[in-house]
Enzyme design. Structure first.
Site, short mmCIF file in Angstrom:
data_model
loop_
_atom_site.label_atom_id
_atom_site.label_comp_id
_atom_site.label_asym_id
_atom_site.label_seq_id
_atom_site.Cartn_x
_atom_site.Cartn_y
_atom_site.Cartn_z
N LYS A 158 0.84 -1.20 0.00
CA LYS A 158 0.00 0.00 0.00
C LYS A 158 0.87 1.24 0.00
O LYS A 158 2.04 1.23 0.41
CB LYS A 158 -0.94 0.01 1.21
CG LYS A 158 -0.27 0.03 2.60
CD LYS A 158 0.21 1.39 3.08
CE LYS A 158 0.84 1.35 4.45
NZ LYS A 158 1.59 2.57 4.80
N ASP A 188 -2.85 -1.71 9.95
CA ASP A 188 -2.85 -1.73 8.48
C ASP A 188 -3.37 -3.04 7.91
O ASP A 188 -3.57 -3.14 6.69
CB ASP A 188 -1.43 -1.50 7.94
CG ASP A 188 -0.95 -0.07 8.09
OD1 ASP A 188 -1.79 0.81 8.37
OD2 ASP A 188 0.26 0.17 7.95
#
Length: 302
Positions: free
Chosen positions: A14, A141
């Site tokens: 990401k 996350d």
């Protein structure tokens, strides 16, 4: 139980196109407005039945990946097995392609991948919401690694709202060595020096740019509140950011807590040119081209 002999899950890295950080909370975490975008750099986690829980890893910087129970992939297997009342007797093999300790959620990605792979291997059929709850238990996350695409993360980043995102092209410059996320947050707190920190909010202009697919509009709105802290701990990252911008990147920023740096480019050709220039500059040890958005954790055909 499933009859599968092995299951492989592919999971993306990401980049945070916006990371707005609030003041430290009593629990030590920070409230965030975290605009996640999954990019086409992937790890693959393969699970096979074994006599006990073991972890192996191969790929760039594999020697930096813990192979004990502190690995998020191992923790994911343990938590899921405990919920299912079964023994976590699996071998987890991580094919590592996401930079390690680089601010791109590589460890979190492996946790999400192992969770999905073990669920498939064991034939548990765990509901998606329950998988996301386990992801949030593993780390801030990890839920986004399962979901992929684009999303706004609030709370400490684990509460996700899907976002629309057009196609964008990126280069990621890999630095020598990692940066500890807790150390970067401590430096953020030190630099804040007790000043009032506003409640973090997603930028409406950034969300509109993300949905539009307009790289110039997105370049004008990229923001990372952790960047000053990362640069304070690793001043040479400023040279990498400058090299990519001089090579034609529309915008540059530290990815998450760093030290990987991200460069938004107009098109694939520009991305290749920026990657070559970054490598030639000597300010990073690798430059990786990627696109976004990318799908979240996905079971690959066996």
């Amino acid at each position: 139980m499933s009859a599968a002999a092995r299951v492989t899950v592919r999971v993306p890295a990401k980049v945070n196109v916006q990371l707005a950080v609030g003041a430290a909370r009593p629990d030590g975490f920070h409230d965030l407005a975290n605009v996640f975008l999954a990019v086409s750099l992937y790890d693959e986690v393969t699970v096979t039945p074994a006599d006990g829980l073991t972890v192996t890893c191969a790929g760039p910087d594999a020697d930096q990946v813990p192979l004990d129970r502190t690995n998020l992939a191992a923790r994911a297997a343990e938590i899921l097995a405990a919920r299912g009342g079964i023994d976590p007797a699996v071998h987890l093999h991580i094919a590592k392609n996401i930079p390690v300790a680089g601010g791109m959620a590589g460890g979190s990605a492996d946790g999400a991948a192992a969770l999905l792979a073990c669920d498939a291997l064991w034939g548990l059929g765990t509901p998606r919401e329950e998988l996301l709850d386990i992801c949030a238990e593993l780390g801030s996350d990890v839920p986004f690694s399962l979901v992929g695409g684009a999303a706004l993360g609030t709370g400490r980043g684990e509460v996700l709202s899907p976002l629309e995102a057009g196609a964008f092209h990126w280069v990621f410059a890999v630095a020598d060595g990692g940066l500890s996320t807790p150390a970067v947050f401590r430096e953020f707190d030190r630099l804040a020096g007790g000043r009032g920190i506003p409640v973090p909010q997603a930028s409406p202009a950034l969300l509109a740019a993300l949905a539009s697919g307009d790289p110039d509009a997105l370049a004008a709105t990229l923001a990372n509140d952790l960047q000053p802290a990362a640069l304070s701990l690793r001043p040479r990252l400023a040279d990498t950011l400058a090299a990519g911008t001089e090579a034609g990147a529309l915008a540059a920023l530290v990815s998450g807590s760093g030290p990987t740096t991200a460069f938004l480019c107009r098109d694939p050709e520009s991305a290749e040119k920026v990657a070559a220039a970054l490598l030639a500059s000597g300010t990073c040890r690798a430059a990786r081209v990627a696109s976004s958005p990318a799908p979240g954790a996905t079971v690959l055909p066996s």
